[in-house]
Every structure is written in structure tokens, then in C-alpha cells.
Motif scaffolding. Structure first.
Motif, mmCIF file in Angstrom:
data_model
loop_
_atom_site.group_PDB
_atom_site.id
_atom_site.type_symbol
_atom_site.label_atom_id
_atom_site.label_comp_id
_atom_site.label_asym_id
_atom_site.label_seq_id
_atom_site.Cartn_x
_atom_site.Cartn_y
_atom_site.Cartn_z
ATOM 1 N N GLN A 5 0.881 -1.175 0.011
ATOM 2 C CA GLN A 5 0.231 -0.102 -0.029
ATOM 3 C C GLN A 5 0.999 1.314 0.039
ATOM 4 O OE1 GLN A 5 -2.699 -0.253 3.316
ATOM 5 N NE2 GLN A 5 -3.641 -2.036 2.641
ATOM 6 N N GLU A 12 -6.268 5.027 -3.790
ATOM 7 C CA GLU A 12 -6.265 3.405 -3.687
ATOM 8 C C GLU A 12 -5.756 2.913 -1.923
ATOM 9 O OE1 GLU A 12 -4.644 5.062 -5.644
ATOM 10 O OE2 GLU A 12 -5.590 4.504 -7.851
ATOM 11 N N LEU A 15 -9.077 3.141 -0.151
ATOM 12 C CA LEU A 15 -9.970 2.000 -0.769
ATOM 13 C C LEU A 15 -9.336 0.635 0.212
ATOM 14 C CD1 LEU A 15 -10.308 2.352 -4.501
ATOM 15 C CD2 LEU A 15 -12.148 2.480 -2.874
ATOM 16 N N ALA A 16 -7.962 0.486 0.043
ATOM 17 C CA ALA A 16 -7.449 -0.534 0.840
ATOM 18 C C ALA A 16 -7.949 -0.557 2.332
ATOM 19 C CB ALA A 16 -5.909 -0.601 0.832
ATOM 20 N N ALA A 19 -11.328 -1.705 2.963
ATOM 21 C CA ALA A 19 -11.363 -3.032 2.531
ATOM 22 C C ALA A 19 -10.953 -3.658 3.763
ATOM 23 C CB ALA A 19 -10.873 -3.516 1.634
ATOM 24 N N LEU A 26 -11.354 -6.289 -1.869
ATOM 25 C CA LEU A 26 -11.367 -4.893 -2.368
ATOM 26 C C LEU A 26 -12.324 -4.892 -3.609
ATOM 27 C CD1 LEU A 26 -9.877 -2.326 -2.501
ATOM 28 C CD2 LEU A 26 -8.371 -3.369 -3.910
ATOM 29 N N ARG A 30 -15.094 -1.877 -4.116
ATOM 30 C CA ARG A 30 -15.448 -0.951 -5.361
ATOM 31 C C ARG A 30 -16.843 -1.180 -5.911
ATOM 32 N NH1 ARG A 30 -10.341 0.677 -7.576
ATOM 33 N NH2 ARG A 30 -8.502 -0.209 -6.741
#
Length: 669
Positions: A5, A12, A15-16, A19, A26, A30
Motif C-alpha cells: 500500500q 487506492e 480503498l485498501a 476493505a 477490495l 469497489r
């Protein structure tokens, strides 16, 4: 954060984190965010500038004793050219001089939503308000008929008509779409709890440009709210984020609204699952009760059990005899078809034998005849020709009679006739056999039909016996109820556990994580700037007469906590005069920071209505106006338009060129 990461971008990485926090893959994260229109927005927006350049209007003011709907009246006109800086509409103590109406007319043209009193709107005939948006000169040109606007927005630079409208609602919708697009703003999604409770879907909607524009206007009606004039749907918080250009703010709001919707859907699904389980349990109990009653009634019908069993046996016998009768009848039809085909063959062979025998007899007969004339031309056959037949030649055609009447031909013809006779004998034997089979099949069919008729008669006789119908009906009732109980106790028993709430629960976890993490990022950014804004509020607040003001705390939810006179106060607990001053200085402080940082999206235009009406003495009002002048000098693009009845104090601060002052006892228009 993992090494994987570490090299990713901020979106990103977010988003990680979503999750990981929601414990969802992931790709699911999305999909959920896309489905609910939750977009990561972290870029600082570009600031825009809005400047009023002119306002002009005219119309007719009815006389005080006029009748409603009567034409005519006192004509009026008003025109004013403006620019950047501090501008003022003032009167000398008269509150009905039309100052607030001028502000509302300008606001009407900018936001599309009218705040004018209904009678004033009906007095108007034409309205023209010029303004610049990011340097482009624009004009709102309106013809007003019975209070309804019709007109357009035109670019005075190119002459292009940008917006057309006709009617109050159409004007508001047209300006809403136009200003949102030009200022780079998006509608604010909202969600309210439904009256029916948490299991009902929330009432969703959108706040658009008129809600944003409420931050342009400081008036008495909204004093209880720090930013804007409406506290519903978290609007003050959104306006704070608008002033400061806070990243991730819209992401947080979108996730929060979507989360409310999903939680309502989840609550409704769980309620339905519980309700369905309870309904199935109640149904099973009711069916079991009815089955017990039916079984008791059936048991009370004594002496009819054997008869009922016999009837069932009779039904079985009738069905079996019917199948046998049908099979026998099918056999009769098959044998009859075979017999008919053989009989047809026999008739054809008999005819062929008869024809062959006739031909043989005809040849023999004609060979014995002596012709006397030619059959074609009637010429007489003389004796010389007859003599030729003795030599072996035909008296008519002279052909060789030995060849024409050879024994080989006669033998072949005889053999064919014999073959036909033999075939006829064989077919006749087959016909006789088929006839015997047909007779036997017909006898069997008659016997099967007799058995079926007997079974029918016995069943009808049994059905006519007393009490049997009642028992039979009760047996059917019991059978149906047993089947229903078994069904609900069997395959329906697992329905409670099979309700799949996992997708909604997963979506809720994703949206909750997305809201929390977006909120964290937004709050981190705001913490860095709110301290500077708080210092400006304290300094300017003391300059506006709040000498006891020591400290303020501006929350990320647009709340203001105040320390003055050694005590802690909330903004809502202050007097109206204190609220007015703090609302103005908070707005100015936020404007100053936005211009310093270059990221604030507030368009640089502020309307202040009656700042001297709320417990503000002449000295404090002048201090406030001087601070506004200083601010507009520091930020050349800023424009502040003030309306006040304290014209005597204001004209010492605001230049005559920037001020419209009504004469004592007179109106501005």
C-alpha cells in the motif's frame, strides 16, 4: 500500512483501508461504492469569483387605498452600478425604505429562488441584474407578469443567451443548474429518517444551489445558525467545508447518506425475516389445530371405515377394468384393419385370375375362326388367301402362324394363371385366419366392457350408501391438512436460516468504513486550518464590541463554542446582538482563510441585512464596517453589500460613491 500500500496513491490507499476495516474484498468495496455513488474526492477545488455589477428594476406601487387587482399606481424605478468592495443601502432610521427588497431582488436573480414578499414581486415589471462570474459579464433580464418571471441569462460579452426560463419554478431550476455547473458545485445528498421507523427507507433528496447560496446572506431570520439560514440536513457543516475547500467532505456525506439507506434496507429485511418466521409459526399452529379437529370428527364417524375402504377398492377395480376394455378395443381395431387389408388383396387376386382365364379362352376361340373380310377396310378374303393359311401364313397379314401360336407362349400364359390361382388360395386362407382373430378380439372386448360396466355399477351402488360421502369428504380434509402441516414442518422449516442478509450487511460495513475513513481525512485537514480561523474570530469579535471574548472553538460540524466573561457558552445561548457579530466575523474569517489558501470555494460575495438592528451601538457598527472595508481592500475581488437603517453612522465609513442613502422619511425607490 503494508509495503504494497505504501506505493499506492491516496485513493487506492483509502480503498485498501476501507476493505481492511470492513473485512470485505477490495473488488466488493469497489462495487458497493460504485453502486451507491460514493466517490473519493480529495483534490482541492478551484475557487470561483462572483461579483454583482448592476441592479435595475421598475414597476408600479399601488396606492394605499387601492383595490386588489386594480391597475395603475405610483411608478417607481431603481438602478445602481456596483463593483468590488463594500457597498451599502441605507436609510435614516426608516425601516420600510426598500433596502431589504433590493437585496432580495439581487438574490432572486442570482439563486433563482425568490425571498421577496408576494406584494413586492407583483409590483415589479422589469428586473435586470448584471454580475460577473469568473470574469465573464452576465445579465439576468426578467419581465415580471403577475409576479411570475420570464426571461433569460445572457453573456453580455458574446451576446449568447445561456439560459431561458418562464415561471417561478422554471427560473429556480434553470439558475440552479447554471450556477452549480459554473461554480463547480454538486447537489448535496440528504437522507431523513422515515416516519414509519428505522425499517422504512429514509426520505432522500438533494439540496442544491439555493441552499449553498444561503451562505451569501446574513439576516435576522438565520441568526440562530452560524452558517447559512437552515440547520437541516447538516447544511452548516457543508457550508463550512465549502468555505475551506475541505477534501473528502463530499465523500463522507455520500457514504453517510448511502449508509442510512442500506441500514434501513437491512432493518426492513430483518423485520421481514422475523415477521415471516412468526407468521409461519402461527400458520403451523393453526393448521395443527385444524388437523386435530378434523381427525376427531373422522374418528367419530363409526362403522363407515370398511365401506370407505371398499369404495377405494371399487375405484381401483373400475380403473383396471377400464384399462382392459380400452386395450381390448384397441386390439379389435388392429385385427379389423389387418382383415380389411387381406380382404382387399383377395378381391384383387380374384379379379386378376378371372382376367387371365378370359384371355386364354379368347385366344383359343379366335384361332378357330376363318376370316371372310378384312376388319380394317372390309376387303373380301378370297380362296387364294385361305389356301395360304394351309401353307402356314395368315390370310390377312401374311405372318407366320406357327410363330404367332407357339406352344411356348401358351405355356407361359398358363403358368401365370396358375400362380395367380395359388396366391389367391393363400390370401383366402389369411383372410379366414384374420376373420377368426377378429371374432375372438370382439368377444374379448365385449367381455372386458361387461366387466367395466359391472365395476361401474358396483361403484355407483357403493357411492349411494348413507354416510359415505361425509366420511369421504372428511378423509380428504384430513389428507390436505396433513400435507400442509408436513410441508411447513419440512422444507419451510429452514427458511428462517436461509434469509441472505450477507450482501446488505457487507454493503453496510463498507459504507460505514468509507464514511469513517473519509471523515478522518476531512477532519485532519480541517484541524490544520480551524486554529487560524479561530484566532481571526477572536480578534475581529473584540473589534466589533465583544471585549470580553477570550477564546472560541470552531467545530468541524460548524458549531461554535465561546469563552467570554470567564464562562463557556454555546453560540445558540448568546444574545441576538452577539450572534449577529459572531456570525459576521466567522463568515469573514472563513473568507479570509479561503483567499489566503486559495482553495475556498465560497464565491466572494456577501449580503448583510440590518447589521445595526441587533443591540449594536454606533461605535461597534462602525468598527464592524471598517473591518469589512479593510477586508475588501485586502481581497480586491471581495464584494460585501450591506443594508441598514443606520445611515447616519454608515456614511462616515462608506464612501458616497459606494452608498445609496434614502433621504429622511423617503424610500430608496
Amino acid at each position: 500500512m503494508s509495503e504494497e500500500q505504501a506505493d499506492t496513491g491516496p485513493v487506492e490507499a483509502w480503498l485498501a483501508e476501507v476493505a481492511a476495516k470492513s473485512r470485505q474484498p477490495l473488488h466488493v468495496v469497489r462495487e458497493v461504492l460504485a453502486q451507491h455513488r460514493v466517490r473519493p474526492q480529495m483534490a482541492a477545488p478551484r475557487p470561483h469569483r462572483l461579483l454583482v455589477t448592476s441592479v435595475a428594476f421598475d414597476g408600479f406601487r399601488p396606492a394605499a387605498d387601492s383595490v386588489a387587482g386594480e391597475k395603475g399606481g405610483e411608478p417607481f424605478t431603481f438602478s445602481w452600478d456596483l463593483g468590488p468592495g463594500l457597498w451599502c443601502l441605507a436609510s435614516l432610521g426608516k425601516n420600510e425604505a426598500g433596502k431589504s427588497s433590493v437585496l432580495e431582488i439581487v438574490l432572486w436573480c442570482l439563486r433563482g429562488r425568490s425571498g421577496l414578499q408576494r406584494d413586492v414581486r407583483h409590483w415589479l415589471r422589469t428586473v435586470r441584474v448584471g454580475f460577473e462570474l469568473d470574469g465573464e459579464p452576465l445579465l439576468v433580464d426578467i419581465a415580471v407578469r403577475a409576479g411570475s418571471p420570464q426571461g433569460h441569462v445572457v453573456s453580455t460579452q458574446s451576446g449568447t443567451v445561456l439560459v431561458d426560463f418562464d415561471g417561478l419554478a422554471d427560473f429556480e431550476e434553470a439558475m440552479d443548474a447554471f450556477m452549480l455547473e459554473r461554480l463547480g458545485l454538486e447537489p448535496l445528498r440528504t437522507a431523513q429518517a422515515a416516519p414509519g421507523g428505522p425499517s422504512e427507507p429514509p426520505i432522500t433528496g438533494e439540496l442544491s444551489w439555493p441552499s449553498y447560496a444561503s451562505a451569501l446572506h446574513v439576516s435576522r431570520s438565520g441568526l440562530g445558525i452560524l452558517l447559512g439560514n437552515d440547520a437541516r440536513h447538516g447544511l452548516p457543516t457543508r457550508l463550512l467545508e465549502l468555505f475551506l475547500g475541505a477534501p473528502w467532505a463530499s465523500t463522507k456525506v455520500e457514504a453517510a447518506v448511502a449508509l442510512k439507506i442500506v441500514r434501513a434496507q437491512l432493518s426492513a429485511a430483518r423485520s421481514r425475516a422475523v415477521g415471516d418466521a412468526e407468521a409461519r409459526k402461527a400458520q403451523l399452529e393453526e393448521l395443527s389445530r385444524r388437523l386435530k379437529q378434523a381427525q376427531d370428527r373422522l374418528a367419530a364417524l363409526d362403522g363407515a371405515g370398511g365401506t370407505a375402504a371398499d369404495v377405494q377398492q371399487l375405484y381401483t377395480e373400475l380403473a383396471a377394468s377400464t384399462r382392459v376394455a380400452v386395450t381390448a378395443q384397441d386390439a379389435v381395431l388392429a385385427v379389423r384393419s389387418t382383415h380389411n387389408e387381406l380382404e382387399a388383396q383377395r378381391r384383387d387376386l380374384a379379379a386378376a385370375v378371372h382376367t387371365a382365364e378370359e384371355a386364354s379362352l379368347a385366344r383359343a376361340f379366335f384361332h378357330t375362326l376363318m376370316p371372310t373380310v378384312c376388319p380394317r377396310c372390309d376387303a373380301a378374303v378370297d380362296r387364294a388367301r385361305w389356301e395360304r393359311e394351309r401353307e402356314g401364313h395368315c390370310s390377312l397379314c401374311a405372318s407366320d402362324l406357327h410363330e404367332a401360336h407357339s406352344s411356348a407362349d401358351e405355356d407361359e400364359s398358363g403358368a401365370q394363371t396358375a400362380d395367380l390361382r395359388q396366391m389367391l388360395v393363400e390370401v383366402q386362407q389369411a383372410v379366414d385366419g384374420a376373420a377368426a382373430e377378429l371374432a375372438q378380439a370382439q368377444q374379448q372386448a365385449s367381455q372386458a366392457e361387461a366387466v367395466r360396466e359391472g365395476a361401474t355399477g358396483r361403484l355407483q351402488e357403493a357411492l349411494g350408501s348413507p354416510g359415505l360421502r361425509e366420511r369421504r369428504e372428511m378423509e380428504l380434509v384430513v389428507a390436505r391438512l396433513e400435507g400442509a402441516v408436513e410441508e411447513r414442518s419440512g422444507r419451510f422449516a429452514d427458511l428462517d436460516a436461509s434469509v441472505d442478509l450477507a450482501p446488505l450487511e457487507g454493503a453496510g460495513a463498507v459504507l460505514a468504513a468509507a464514511e469513517k475513513l473519509a471523515m478522518d481525512r476531512r477532519t485532519q485537514v480541517l484541524k490544520k486550518v480551524l486554529g487560524d480561523v479561530e484566532k481571526d474570530i477572536v480578534v475581529m469579535g473584540r473589534a466589533l464590541g465583544l471585549e470580553m471574548l477570550k477564546e472560541v472553538k470552531l467545530g468541524g460540524n460548524a458549531s461554535l463554542t465561546v469563552w467570554k466573561g470567564g464562562q463557556k457558552h454555546s453560540y445558540g445561548s448568546l444574545t441576538e446582538g452577539e450572534q449577529l457579530r459572531l456570525k459576521i466575523v466567522t463568515t469573514i474569517a472563513l473568507l479570509r482563510h479561503g483567499y489566503r489558501s486559495g482553495v475556498g470555494r465560497y464565491p466572494g460575495l456577501l449580503f448583510i441585512d440590518s447589521p445595526g438592528a441587533e443591540e449594536v451601538d454606533a461605535g461597534d457598527l462602525q468598527h464592524m464596517l471598517r473591518d469589512l472595508v479593510t477586508l475588501t481592500e485586502m481581497v480586491p475581488e471581495l464584494q460585501v453589500i450591506v443594508a441598514t437603517a443606520r445611515g447616519a453612522e454608515v456614511r462616515e465609513i462608506v464612501s458616497a460613491d459606494n452608498m445609496r442613502l434614502a433621504a429622511e422619511g423617503q424610500r430608496l425607490w
